[in-house]
Design a protein around this motif. Structure first.
Motif, short mmCIF file in Angstrom:
data_model
loop_
_atom_site.label_atom_id
_atom_site.label_comp_id
_atom_site.label_asym_id
_atom_site.label_seq_id
_atom_site.Cartn_x
_atom_site.Cartn_y
_atom_site.Cartn_z
N GLY A 91 49.34 38.67 45.76
CA GLY A 91 50.52 38.93 46.59
C GLY A 91 50.99 40.36 46.50
N TYR A 92 52.32 40.52 46.39
CA TYR A 92 52.92 41.86 46.45
C TYR A 92 53.83 42.13 45.27
N ASP A 93 53.79 43.38 44.85
CA ASP A 93 54.76 43.92 43.90
C ASP A 93 55.57 45.02 44.59
N SER A 94 54.88 46.08 45.00
CA SER A 94 55.54 47.20 45.67
C SER A 94 55.16 47.34 47.14
N MET A 95 54.36 46.42 47.64
CA MET A 95 53.94 46.40 49.05
C MET A 95 53.21 47.69 49.44
N THR A 96 52.19 48.02 48.70
CA THR A 96 51.37 49.20 48.94
C THR A 96 50.11 48.83 49.73
N PRO A 97 49.42 49.83 50.31
CA PRO A 97 48.15 49.54 50.96
C PRO A 97 47.12 48.92 50.01
N ALA A 98 47.12 49.35 48.75
CA ALA A 98 46.19 48.77 47.78
C ALA A 98 46.49 47.28 47.58
N GLU A 99 47.76 46.92 47.57
CA GLU A 99 48.12 45.51 47.44
C GLU A 99 47.73 44.72 48.68
N ASP A 100 47.86 45.35 49.86
CA ASP A 100 47.39 44.72 51.10
C ASP A 100 45.91 44.33 50.97
N GLN A 101 45.12 45.27 50.51
CA GLN A 101 43.67 45.05 50.41
C GLN A 101 43.34 43.97 49.39
N ALA A 102 44.00 44.01 48.23
CA ALA A 102 43.73 43.03 47.19
C ALA A 102 44.14 41.63 47.63
N LEU A 103 45.28 41.52 48.31
CA LEU A 103 45.73 40.21 48.77
C LEU A 103 44.76 39.63 49.78
N ALA A 104 44.36 40.43 50.77
CA ALA A 104 43.45 39.94 51.80
C ALA A 104 42.11 39.52 51.18
N ALA A 105 41.59 40.34 50.26
CA ALA A 105 40.30 40.04 49.63
C ALA A 105 40.36 38.74 48.84
N GLN A 106 41.48 38.52 48.15
CA GLN A 106 41.56 37.34 47.29
C GLN A 106 41.89 36.06 48.07
N LEU A 107 42.58 36.20 49.19
CA LEU A 107 42.74 35.04 50.07
C LEU A 107 41.37 34.61 50.61
N GLN A 108 40.52 35.59 50.90
CA GLN A 108 39.17 35.26 51.37
C GLN A 108 38.38 34.57 50.25
N LEU A 109 38.53 35.06 49.02
CA LEU A 109 37.85 34.40 47.89
C LEU A 109 38.32 32.96 47.73
N ALA A 110 39.62 32.73 47.92
CA ALA A 110 40.13 31.36 47.83
C ALA A 110 39.48 30.47 48.90
N ALA A 111 39.39 30.99 50.12
CA ALA A 111 38.74 30.22 51.18
C ALA A 111 37.28 29.98 50.86
N ASP A 112 36.59 31.01 50.37
CA ASP A 112 35.16 30.89 50.07
C ASP A 112 34.90 29.86 48.98
#
Length: 284
Positions: free
Chosen positions: A107-128
Motif C-alpha cells: 500500500g502507501y506510506d508517503s504516496m510516492t511513485p516508488a510506492e505506486d510501483q511496489a503496490l501494483a507489482a504486489q497486487l499482481q503477485l497476489a493475483a498470480d
C-alpha cells in the motif's frame, strides 16, 4: 469468546503477551511483514525475517495455544529504499509457502511513485498466486491515500473482494465499503481507532466484512485491544453472534480465501524445540 487478531506483529511482543492474549480468548493471529523501525541495509535481512515469520514465530505461538499465520511483502515504507526493492524479485518463493495467507502489508506510506510501483507489482503477485492482499492505507492524508489505493486496485488483476483495506477510520470507511473491499480497523491506546469509535462505526455500517485488529508492534500498542472492542460491543448492545462475526468469522472468511488457513495450533509443548531452540531459558 474466541478471537482472531488479523493484524499483529508478534515478533515485537513477549511471551507474556501470548499468555495474556490466550487468556483473553485469542486463538489465532496473522502477522503481516512490516518494517523494523530502522532502515534495513540489504535484502538478506528480509529473508531471515520472512523465515522467522514462517518458522520460529508459529512455533512460539503454538506453545501458548495460538495458531499463527503470516503475510509476506515489501512494506510501503521500505518500498522507497532502492536497497530494499530487490526483495520484490524474491517474493514468489515465499508466497508459495503454506503459512502465507496473503500478500501484505502493501500500500502507501508517503504516496510516492516508488510506492505506486511496489503496490501494483504486489497486487499482481497476489493475483498470480491466488492470494488475497492486505493493504496498508497511509496514516497521513488518509482519504487521498485511500482513493489512490482504490484506483490502483481497480487497475489490477485482483478482485476488490480479495482486498482488505486496513487502518481505516471515519473518513475512509464509506468509500472503502462502496468499493467492495474488506474493511480493517486498527485499535490503539492513543492513535488510530479506539473502542468507542469502533463501536460507533459498527453501529453505522454493520459488522459485515469488518475486521478489527490490534496491530500491536514495538511502539505504544496493546495486544488485548481486540478483546476490549468485543467487550465494548457487548456493552453497546451488540449480540454475542455480532461479536463472533467481527472478531472471528470475518477474519476466518477473508484469510480463508488463501486456502491455507489452519486454525488448530500444532500443540502446546514448552519443551519442544525449533531448530534446536526452545522458548525456555535457564533450565536443563
Amino acid at each position: 469468546m474466541r478471537i482472531f487478531d488479523p493484524h499483529i506483529h508478534m515478533t515485537s511482543r513477549t511471551t507474556d503477551d501470548y499468555e495474556a492474549m490466550y487468556a483473553a480468548g485469542v486463538r489465532a493471529v496473522v502477522e503481516p511483514a512490516f518494517w523494523l523501525g530502522q532502515p534495513r541495509t540489504s535484502p538478506a535481512s528480509f529473508y531471515d525475517y520472512f523465515d522467522a515469520l514462517l518458522g520460529w514465530e508459529p512455533f512460539r505461538a503454538a506453545q501458548y495455544g495460538i495458531a499463527h499465520h503470516c503475510t509476506i511483502a515489501l512494506n510501503p515504507k521500505e518500498a522507497n529504499d532502492p536497497r530494499c526493492t530487490p526483495v520484490l524479485d524474491q517474493l514468489p518463493r515465499y508466497l508459495v509457502k503454506d503459512g502465507v495467507v496473503a500478500v501484505g502489508e502493501i500500500g502507501y506510506d508517503s504516496m510516492t511513485p516508488a510506492e505506486d510501483q511496489a503496490l501494483a507489482a504486489q497486487l499482481q503477485l497476489a493475483a498470480d498466486h491466488e492470494l488475497p492482499a492486505l493493504v496498508h492505507t497511509p496514516h497521513r492524508d488518509k482519504l487521498a491515500g485511500l482513493r489512490r489505493t482504490l484506483d490502483v486496485v481497480a487497475e489490477s488483476a485482483l478482485d476488490p473482494q480479495r482486498v482488505l483495506l486496513d487502518h481505516l477510520n471515519e473518513t475512509t470507511v464509506k468509500e472503502a465499503k462502496d468499493a467492495g473491499c474488506w474493511l480493517g480497523f486498527s485499535v490503539y491506546p492513543d492513535t488510530k481507532m479506539d473502542e468507542d469509535r469502533m463501536v460507533a462505526l459498527l453501529q453505522t455500517y454493520g459488522p459485515e466484512k469488518v475486521l478489527v485488529n490490534s496491530a500491536a508492534d514495538w511502539g505504544r500498542s496493546d495486544p488485548l485491544k481486540t478483546r476490549k472492542v468485543a467487550e465494548a460491543m457487548l456493552a453497546a448492545g451488540f449480540t454475542e453472534d455480532d461479536v463472533d462475526q467481527v472478531l472471528w468469522q470475518n477474519p476466518v472468511a477473508f484469510y480463508g480465501l488463501s486456502g491455507r488457513l489452519t486454525l488448530d495450533p500444532p500443540g502446546t509443548d514448552t519443551g519442544a524445540t525449533h531448530e534446536g531452540n526452545s522458548i525456555l531459558r535457564g533450565g536443563e
